[in-house]
Write an enzyme that holds these catalytic residues in place. Structure first.
Site, PDB file in Angstrom:
ATOM      1  N   CYS A   2       0.837  -1.208   0.000  1.00 25.25           N
ATOM      2  CA  CYS A   2       0.000   0.000   0.000  1.00 25.25           C
ATOM      3  C   CYS A   2       0.871   1.257   0.000  1.00 25.25           C
ATOM      4  O   CYS A   2       1.519   1.563   1.007  1.00 25.25           O
ATOM      5  CB  CYS A   2      -0.929  -0.028   1.212  1.00 25.25           C
ATOM      6  SG  CYS A   2      -1.813   1.511   1.524  1.00 25.25           S
ATOM      7  N   CYS A  37      -0.001   3.931   2.617  1.00 29.07           N
ATOM      8  CA  CYS A  37       0.412   3.476   3.952  1.00 29.07           C
ATOM      9  C   CYS A  37       1.846   3.886   4.238  1.00 29.07           C
ATOM     10  O   CYS A  37       2.204   4.212   5.386  1.00 29.07           O
ATOM     11  CB  CYS A  37       0.295   1.955   4.067  1.00 29.07           C
ATOM     12  SG  CYS A  37      -1.380   1.301   3.903  1.00 29.07           S
TER      13      CYS A  37
END
Length: 322
Positions: free
Chosen positions: A79, A82
């Site tokens: 991600c 993230c």
């Protein structure tokens, strides 16, 4: 990207429940008992950020939340947002000096926790206060708004639940602050971009990210930041009601559908945004189709190429095109 659900309505509701009084009483009793035994041991700054799995969730999160608000960062290695949000939360956990504990949960290794919290996309940030879970926001967000949310969280935790946080070893904290972190080649430009976002200067943020990419076209943080800043700039002056009505009334109007998709994504409705543009690709041809395709690719950059929702939408786009 503008945070989704960046509101503390859940905390406000939580403050009214019976659990608040019970948790406050329990916290006071815990502190009194600790005082009789010489006080609660201080923790080091590194202990303010912990990795949590399903096996240790009850001990590390639920039980800890009786003493300190626990902020949970649901993330994954693939991600891209993230990778932007995680280090920021870790830095803030140390800076807040024990007023909250940061628990990091890798969703790939802890699918059950992801399902229990009803998470549809990451990064997703929740809090647990006195055993009660509540959503904070989803997606990467400007630091100023994250700080505002954390400030409200720790205030409610103290006022309503009596949770004053953890005691941090002052000497260890001073050592952590003095540790020199080498600056990266683009740190100043990236910091300038974040500061511009915090100040609402979207054009300044866009330019700062472009300055990085002019020298390093593949820089992942700058690419993500630029896509998010450009999206926010596009939706800043929109009237959501008018945009959505125009899109509903004119399903074949390319510009109307593109504008509505921008609003969908900025509001956190990722799959709605992708689905809207894929459907528009199916209904159009020529330059109109190409305009929709290009915008969809830009929206993919906002979320990150490795997000499974992007992967699914890419497949749908390929099917619509060919």
């Amino acid at each position: 990207m503008q945070p989704r659900n960046m509101s503390m309505s859940g905390v406000v509701d939580l403050a009214a429940v019976k659990a608040a009084g019970e948790a406050k009483t329990k916290a006071e009793q815990t502190r009194a008992e600790a005082a009789r035994h010489g006080g609660t041991p201080a923790v080091t700054p590194s202990a303010l950020v912990i990795d949590v799995d399903e096996a240790g969730f009850e001990r590390d999160v639920i039980q800890q939340s009786a003493e300190v608000p626990v902020v949970i960062d649901f993330w994954a290695e693939w991600c891209e947002p993230c990778k932007q949000l995680g280090p920021l939360l870790e830095r803030l956990a140390v800076e807040y000096n024990g007023r909250f504990l940061l628990a990091k949960v890798d969703v790939d290794a802890n699918q059950m926790l992801m399902q229990q919290f009803g998470i549809q996309g990451i990064p997703a940030v929740f809090a647990v206060v006195a055993g009660q879970a509540l959503p904070l926001f989803q997606g990467a967000a400007p630091e100023a708004q994250i700080r505002q949310t954390l400030d409200q969280l720790v205030q409610v935790a103290e006022e309503r639940f009596g949770l004053t946080g953890l005691q941090v070893d002052a000497d260890a904290a001073a050592g952590a602050e003095s540790a020199a972190v080498p600056a990266g080649p683009y740190d100043a430009l990236l910091d300038a971009a974040v500061s511009a976002l915090d100040a609402g200067d979207l054009s300044g943020a866009v330019q700062a990210y472009r300055n990085v990419l002019a020298d390093d076209p593949g820089h992942p943080e700058a690419k993500l930041g630029l896509a998010q800043a450009e999206l926010l700039a596009r939706v800043q002056e929109m009237n959501p009601g008018e945009v959505r009505k125009n899109a509903a009334d004119n399903p074949t109007d390319v510009e109307a559908q593109i504008a509505a998709a921008d609003l969908d994504l900025a509001g956190g409705h990722v799959q709605d945004a992708f689905g809207r543009l894929v459907d528009t690709v199916r209904r159009t041809a020529g330059e109109d189709r190409d305009a929709v395709r290009v915008r969809l690719l830009k929206l993919f950059e906002v979320i990150g190429s490795e997000d499974p929702r992007v992967t699914a939408a890419r497949q749908a786009l390929a099917s619509a095109l060919f």
